[in-house]
Design a protein around this motif. Structure first.
Motif, PDB file in Angstrom:
ATOM      1  N   GLU A   1       0.828  -1.193   0.000  1.00 28.29           N
ATOM      2  CA  GLU A   1       0.000   0.000   0.000  1.00 28.29           C
ATOM      3  C   GLU A   1       0.868   1.250   0.000  1.00 28.29           C
ATOM      4  N   ARG A   2       0.341   2.303  -0.609  1.00 27.30           N
ATOM      5  CA  ARG A   2       1.041   3.565  -0.588  1.00 27.30           C
ATOM      6  C   ARG A   2       0.949   4.152   0.823  1.00 27.30           C
ATOM      7  N   GLU A   3       2.060   4.651   1.347  1.00 28.16           N
ATOM      8  CA  GLU A   3       2.072   5.207   2.686  1.00 28.16           C
ATOM      9  C   GLU A   3       2.650   6.615   2.695  1.00 28.16           C
ATOM     10  N   ARG A   4       2.144   7.427   3.607  1.00 23.87           N
ATOM     11  CA  ARG A   4       2.634   8.791   3.718  1.00 23.87           C
ATOM     12  C   ARG A   4       3.912   8.814   4.525  1.00 23.87           C
ATOM     13  N   VAL A   5       4.922   9.443   3.970  1.00 27.24           N
ATOM     14  CA  VAL A   5       6.235   9.491   4.592  1.00 27.24           C
ATOM     15  C   VAL A   5       6.419  10.752   5.423  1.00 27.24           C
ATOM     16  N   ALA A   6       6.049  11.888   4.854  1.00 28.69           N
ATOM     17  CA  ALA A   6       6.228  13.174   5.526  1.00 28.69           C
ATOM     18  C   ALA A   6       5.325  14.215   4.892  1.00 28.69           C
ATOM     19  N   ALA A   7       4.971  15.238   5.663  1.00 21.31           N
ATOM     20  CA  ALA A   7       4.141  16.323   5.151  1.00 21.31           C
ATOM     21  C   ALA A   7       4.541  17.637   5.796  1.00 21.31           C
ATOM     22  N   ILE A   8       4.300  18.726   5.080  1.00 19.71           N
ATOM     23  CA  ILE A   8       4.594  20.057   5.594  1.00 19.71           C
ATOM     24  C   ILE A   8       3.484  21.001   5.166  1.00 19.71           C
ATOM     25  N   ASP A   9       3.013  21.840   6.095  1.00 21.39           N
ATOM     26  CA  ASP A   9       1.929  22.759   5.800  1.00 21.39           C
ATOM     27  C   ASP A   9       2.477  24.170   5.552  1.00 21.39           C
ATOM     28  N   VAL A  10       1.571  25.078   5.238  1.00 25.28           N
ATOM     29  CA  VAL A  10       1.933  26.456   4.894  1.00 25.28           C
ATOM     30  C   VAL A  10       2.732  27.146   6.006  1.00 25.28           C
ATOM     31  N   ASP A  11       2.374  26.860   7.256  1.00 22.15           N
ATOM     32  CA  ASP A  11       3.043  27.502   8.384  1.00 22.15           C
ATOM     33  C   ASP A  11       4.368  26.846   8.768  1.00 22.15           C
TER      34      ASP A  11
ATOM     35  N   LYS B   1      11.138   8.896  11.372  1.00 25.01           N
ATOM     36  CA  LYS B   1      11.445   9.994  12.291  1.00 25.01           C
ATOM     37  C   LYS B   1      12.905   9.931  12.718  1.00 25.01           C
ATOM     38  N   GLY B   2      13.556  11.083  12.666  1.00 28.03           N
ATOM     39  CA  GLY B   2      14.955  11.146  13.032  1.00 28.03           C
ATOM     40  C   GLY B   2      15.895  10.844  11.888  1.00 28.03           C
ATOM     41  N   ARG B   3      15.364  10.310  10.796  1.00 29.74           N
ATOM     42  CA  ARG B   3      16.189   9.977   9.632  1.00 29.74           C
ATOM     43  C   ARG B   3      15.860  10.847   8.424  1.00 29.74           C
ATOM     44  N   PHE B   4      14.584  11.170   8.241  1.00 27.24           N
ATOM     45  CA  PHE B   4      14.137  11.962   7.099  1.00 27.24           C
ATOM     46  C   PHE B   4      13.730  13.363   7.548  1.00 27.24           C
ATOM     47  N   THR B   5      13.927  14.345   6.664  1.00 30.42           N
ATOM     48  CA  THR B   5      13.521  15.714   6.940  1.00 30.42           C
ATOM     49  C   THR B   5      12.864  16.310   5.706  1.00 30.42           C
ATOM     50  N   ILE B   6      11.661  16.857   5.876  1.00 31.46           N
ATOM     51  CA  ILE B   6      10.956  17.503   4.777  1.00 31.46           C
ATOM     52  C   ILE B   6      11.100  19.020   4.911  1.00 31.46           C
ATOM     53  N   THR B   7      11.411  19.684   3.812  1.00 26.72           N
ATOM     54  CA  THR B   7      11.582  21.135   3.814  1.00 26.72           C
ATOM     55  C   THR B   7      11.079  21.726   2.504  1.00 26.72           C
ATOM     56  N   GLN B   8      10.906  23.041   2.494  1.00 30.72           N
ATOM     57  CA  GLN B   8      10.563  23.794   1.293  1.00 30.72           C
ATOM     58  C   GLN B   8      11.471  24.999   1.204  1.00 30.72           C
ATOM     59  N   ASP B   9      11.732  25.475  -0.017  1.00 25.08           N
ATOM     60  CA  ASP B   9      12.484  26.707  -0.140  1.00 25.08           C
ATOM     61  C   ASP B   9      11.549  27.872   0.189  1.00 25.08           C
ATOM     62  N   SER B  10      12.099  29.072   0.282  1.00 28.38           N
ATOM     63  CA  SER B  10      11.314  30.228   0.709  1.00 28.38           C
ATOM     64  C   SER B  10      10.167  30.593  -0.238  1.00 28.38           C
ATOM     65  N   THR B  11      10.295  30.238  -1.493  1.00 26.74           N
ATOM     66  CA  THR B  11       9.243  30.531  -2.475  1.00 26.74           C
ATOM     67  C   THR B  11       8.178  29.445  -2.536  1.00 26.74           C
ATOM     68  N   LYS B  12       8.427  28.326  -1.887  1.00 26.02           N
ATOM     69  CA  LYS B  12       7.562  27.147  -1.890  1.00 26.02           C
ATOM     70  C   LYS B  12       7.414  26.546  -3.280  1.00 26.02           C
ATOM     71  N   LYS B  13       8.372  26.812  -4.141  1.00 24.12           N
ATOM     72  CA  LYS B  13       8.350  26.252  -5.485  1.00 24.12           C
ATOM     73  C   LYS B  13       9.084  24.916  -5.564  1.00 24.12           C
ATOM     74  N   THR B  14       9.849  24.623  -4.532  1.00 25.79           N
ATOM     75  CA  THR B  14      10.562  23.350  -4.489  1.00 25.79           C
ATOM     76  C   THR B  14      10.423  22.698  -3.125  1.00 25.79           C
ATOM     77  N   LEU B  15      10.036  21.444  -3.128  1.00 30.13           N
ATOM     78  CA  LEU B  15       9.904  20.640  -1.923  1.00 30.13           C
ATOM     79  C   LEU B  15      11.062  19.649  -1.891  1.00 30.13           C
ATOM     80  N   TYR B  16      11.587  19.377  -0.692  1.00 30.55           N
ATOM     81  CA  TYR B  16      12.694  18.449  -0.546  1.00 30.55           C
ATOM     82  C   TYR B  16      12.396  17.369   0.480  1.00 30.55           C
ATOM     83  N   LEU B  17      13.053  16.247   0.317  1.00 27.27           N
ATOM     84  CA  LEU B  17      13.043  15.205   1.335  1.00 27.27           C
ATOM     85  C   LEU B  17      14.478  14.728   1.491  1.00 27.27           C
TER      86      LEU B  17
END
Length: 127
Positions: A44-54, A64-80
């Motif tokens: 099954e597909r599983e959710r790994v990480a999520a980030i909201d507007v705030d 947890k503790g191994r992966f980090t989700i981030t966005q650049d300041s413009t929110k045009k690029t998401l990273y894992l």
């Protein structure tokens, strides 16, 4: 309206690191909750990480503790950023977007709740 394109997937050794990217285009507003999902063959597909507007984040317990989700300041690029990779992390990873801003999707949203999806990028971790 929104297009998502993932990149960065590769084959790595157990214990290695990898950074996935997701480029967001087709929309000028930034009111999205963004997430990474993964799916291995026959599973099954599983959710790994999520980030909201705030900037609030949520992670699958096993990453947890191994992966980090981030966005650049413009929110045009998401990273894992994925560190200490394990063979069980092997899967196709997908970028997804849905209505954000109130943390509802961040805390409770699953595969069916996200509106837009990328094509996926393959991550393979060997022992």
């Amino acid at each position: 309206q929104v297009q998502l394109v993932e990149s960065g997937g590769n084959s790595v050794q157990s214990g290695g690191s990898l950074r996935l990217s997701c480029v967001v285009s087709g929309s000028s507003h930034r009111n999205y909750c963004m997430a990474w999902f993964r799916q291995a063959p026959g599973k099954e597909r599983e959710r790994v990480a999520a980030i909201d507007v705030d900037g609030s984040t949520d992670y699958l317990g096993s990453v947890k503790g191994r992966f980090t989700i981030t966005q650049d300041s413009t929110k045009k690029t998401l990273y894992l950023q994925m560190n200490s990779l394990k063979p069980e992390d092997t899967a196709k990873y997908y970028c997804a977007a849905g209505p954000g801003g109130d943390n509802w999707l961040l805390r409770q949203g699953n595969e069916r709740d996200f509106t837009y999806w990328g094509q996926g990028t393959q991550v393979t971790v060997s022992s």
